[in-house]
Design an enzyme around this catalytic site. Sequence first.
Site, mmCIF file in Angstrom:
data_model
loop_
_atom_site.group_PDB
_atom_site.id
_atom_site.type_symbol
_atom_site.label_atom_id
_atom_site.label_comp_id
_atom_site.label_asym_id
_atom_site.label_seq_id
_atom_site.Cartn_x
_atom_site.Cartn_y
_atom_site.Cartn_z
ATOM 1 N N SER A 292 -31.568 -8.212 16.617
ATOM 2 C CA SER A 292 -31.970 -7.349 15.504
ATOM 3 C C SER A 292 -32.281 -8.152 14.248
ATOM 4 O O SER A 292 -31.681 -9.198 14.006
ATOM 5 C CB SER A 292 -30.814 -6.379 15.199
ATOM 6 O OG SER A 292 -30.996 -5.769 13.946
ATOM 7 N N TYR B 204 -37.728 -5.289 11.420
ATOM 8 C CA TYR B 204 -37.901 -4.279 10.368
ATOM 9 C C TYR B 204 -38.797 -4.955 9.346
ATOM 10 O O TYR B 204 -38.706 -6.166 9.148
ATOM 11 C CB TYR B 204 -36.579 -3.943 9.693
ATOM 12 C CG TYR B 204 -35.667 -3.016 10.462
ATOM 13 C CD1 TYR B 204 -36.113 -1.774 10.898
ATOM 14 C CD2 TYR B 204 -34.344 -3.365 10.700
ATOM 15 C CE1 TYR B 204 -35.250 -0.919 11.571
ATOM 16 C CE2 TYR B 204 -33.486 -2.507 11.370
ATOM 17 C CZ TYR B 204 -33.945 -1.289 11.798
ATOM 18 O OH TYR B 204 -33.098 -0.442 12.454
ATOM 19 N N THR C 79 -39.649 -1.734 15.063
ATOM 20 C CA THR C 79 -38.949 -0.447 15.003
ATOM 21 C C THR C 79 -39.613 0.411 13.934
ATOM 22 O O THR C 79 -39.660 0.024 12.765
ATOM 23 C CB THR C 79 -37.459 -0.673 14.697
ATOM 24 O OG1 THR C 79 -36.910 -1.462 15.754
ATOM 25 C CG2 THR C 79 -36.714 0.642 14.620
ATOM 26 N N LYS D 170 -41.124 0.420 18.999
ATOM 27 C CA LYS D 170 -39.881 1.146 19.308
ATOM 28 C C LYS D 170 -39.661 2.274 18.306
ATOM 29 O O LYS D 170 -39.652 2.037 17.089
ATOM 30 C CB LYS D 170 -38.689 0.177 19.244
ATOM 31 C CG LYS D 170 -37.323 0.832 19.404
ATOM 32 C CD LYS D 170 -36.246 -0.236 19.529
ATOM 33 C CE LYS D 170 -34.857 0.326 19.671
ATOM 34 N NZ LYS D 170 -34.243 0.782 18.436
ATOM 35 N N HIS E 297 -33.666 6.097 18.218
ATOM 36 C CA HIS E 297 -32.704 5.167 17.616
ATOM 37 C C HIS E 297 -31.271 5.555 18.017
ATOM 38 O O HIS E 297 -30.333 5.470 17.225
ATOM 39 C CB HIS E 297 -32.850 5.219 16.082
ATOM 40 C CG HIS E 297 -32.613 3.915 15.372
ATOM 41 N ND1 HIS E 297 -33.614 3.186 14.810
ATOM 42 C CD2 HIS E 297 -31.475 3.225 15.113
ATOM 43 C CE1 HIS E 297 -33.116 2.106 14.221
ATOM 44 N NE2 HIS E 297 -31.806 2.103 14.396
HETATM 45 C C1 FNR Z 1 -28.636 0.414 16.742
HETATM 46 N N1 FNR Z 1 -30.020 0.503 16.919
HETATM 47 C C2 FNR Z 1 -30.842 -0.363 16.239
HETATM 48 N N2 FNR Z 1 -32.197 -0.349 16.466
HETATM 49 C C3 FNR Z 1 -33.008 -1.221 15.848
HETATM 50 O O1 FNR Z 1 -34.213 -1.193 16.079
HETATM 51 N N3 FNR Z 1 -32.495 -2.131 14.970
HETATM 52 C C4 FNR Z 1 -31.169 -2.210 14.686
HETATM 53 O O2 FNR Z 1 -30.735 -3.055 13.905
HETATM 54 C C5 FNR Z 1 -30.306 -1.283 15.313
HETATM 55 N N4 FNR Z 1 -28.964 -1.289 15.062
HETATM 56 C C6 FNR Z 1 -28.110 -0.489 15.794
HETATM 57 C C7 FNR Z 1 -26.745 -0.607 15.615
HETATM 58 C C8 FNR Z 1 -25.870 0.150 16.408
HETATM 59 C C9 FNR Z 1 -24.385 0.003 16.229
HETATM 60 C C10 FNR Z 1 -26.388 1.038 17.394
HETATM 61 C C11 FNR Z 1 -25.485 1.836 18.264
HETATM 62 C C12 FNR Z 1 -27.745 1.165 17.548
HETATM 63 C C13 FNR Z 1 -30.574 1.411 17.939
HETATM 64 C C14 FNR Z 1 -30.612 0.729 19.307
HETATM 65 O O3 FNR Z 1 -31.545 -0.298 19.328
HETATM 66 C C15 FNR Z 1 -30.993 1.724 20.413
HETATM 67 O O4 FNR Z 1 -32.175 2.374 20.059
HETATM 68 C C16 FNR Z 1 -29.911 2.751 20.685
HETATM 69 O O5 FNR Z 1 -28.638 2.171 20.637
HETATM 70 C C17 FNR Z 1 -30.141 3.403 22.056
HETATM 71 O O6 FNR Z 1 -29.233 4.400 22.304
HETATM 72 P P1 FNR Z 1 -27.876 4.188 23.156
HETATM 73 O O7 FNR Z 1 -28.197 3.298 24.315
HETATM 74 O O8 FNR Z 1 -26.912 3.543 22.203
HETATM 75 O O9 FNR Z 1 -27.508 5.575 23.514
#
Ligand code: FNR
Length: 409
Positions: free
Chosen positions: A129, A152, A178, A278, A302
Amino acid sequence: MLRTLRSVLRFRPLEVRAADRRLRAAANVADYRNLARRRLPRGVFDYVDGGAEDELSLRRNTAAFQRLEFRPRVLCDVSAVDTSTTLLGRRLPVPIVLAPTGFTRIVTPGGELDVARAAARAGLPYTLSTMATRSIEQVAAVSDGPKWFQVYVWRDRGLAKDMLARAAAAGYEAIVLTVDTAVLGRRERDVRHGFTLPPKVGLGTLLDGALHPGWTWNFVRSEPITFANVAGTAGMAGIDGSSAVTLADYINGQFDPSLSWRDLDWFRGQWDRHIVLKGVQTVEDARIAADSAVGAIALSNHGGRQLDGAPPPLELVAEVAAAVGDRAEIICDGGVRRGSDVVKAIALGARACMIGRAYLYGLAVAGEPGVDSVLEMLAADMRRTMSLTGCQSVADLDPRLVRWRPAGP
Ligand code: FNR
């Protein structure tokens, strides 16, 4: 009686390490979640586990998988089941990508490095990330597996340009743009806890920490957490994670909400490898994305952390697959907790699934071996599900394999 008792009594060998005992106690991702809830301070668990507002999308993401049932075929000779596939031209042992999760070192000090190593061992892409607590280069130094970098877009385009150049130099194979975070979703569990990154230590935090000594001991012994990809960058003092800010203030202050489809060209000018978009949540946008020649579209809300009421990605897969055809590969992201979920998404037309919380729960419970264990469970689930549904290879997973349950549990 004694003889009968002796014949059935079997004691498991005693596990000396506590982490090994925890690993043994988990039979599935839900078990890991429960164990993580006990092990992490409340504020940290809720940061990982929570979603936006009423958490409708969070719950629906997982519920959608439960609404889809199999139409298993029998007598199909499943003596050799092959779960492998290709994604963006690369062969993967299972159709799974590790999603980007910001601030992973809040879960355990090994953080991103533990996850990247486990992903490499499993032969799966790990997405680092923008908001990571280890840098692009630190992750590349421990992982020779496939690596993607999630972007981002900073108001300061120079910073984005710089990160892309660093990711290219460090051998990352794809960037993941994203596009669902024009502003940060309102994660009300974090609001209630006053959760900041890094955590502010007040009386509540101290008490929470004392109740979770395993996490606290690891946290205080490890080096301070920063947003490693911007730490030390000129002009970034105060927003590199070295002082406590809420995630909402950070993102809303730093990321560019004016981003539009036109900006894809800018990215293509800076990055000549694969681009994954995404956060696509409609067929209309999936069509535009395919016309814009992105390599893959990650259908995602997300993990229910942004717009509450956004559709569960699984429900979009079939329609998007029909609209996009072979112009872009489809990744289904959100709600995957079992290998059978992956089988369902692929049957509807996805090329792969992304997983986020599933690996974070494993990380919270047992560090790197916890992530290994979750990845092994998902792969074993997938193989078993394919055997029980009569599918020899991923090519056999098509829409005839599943149907939406009309109603009921
Ligand atoms: C995320 N997600 C996320 N997505 C992204 O593009 N950049 C990020 O920095 C983050 N940070 C993040 C932190 C935490 C703690 C979580 C749980 C999620 C979203 C992540 O990439 C993904 O889309 C989701 O986690 C998918 O859903 P599930 O598998 O957690 O149900």
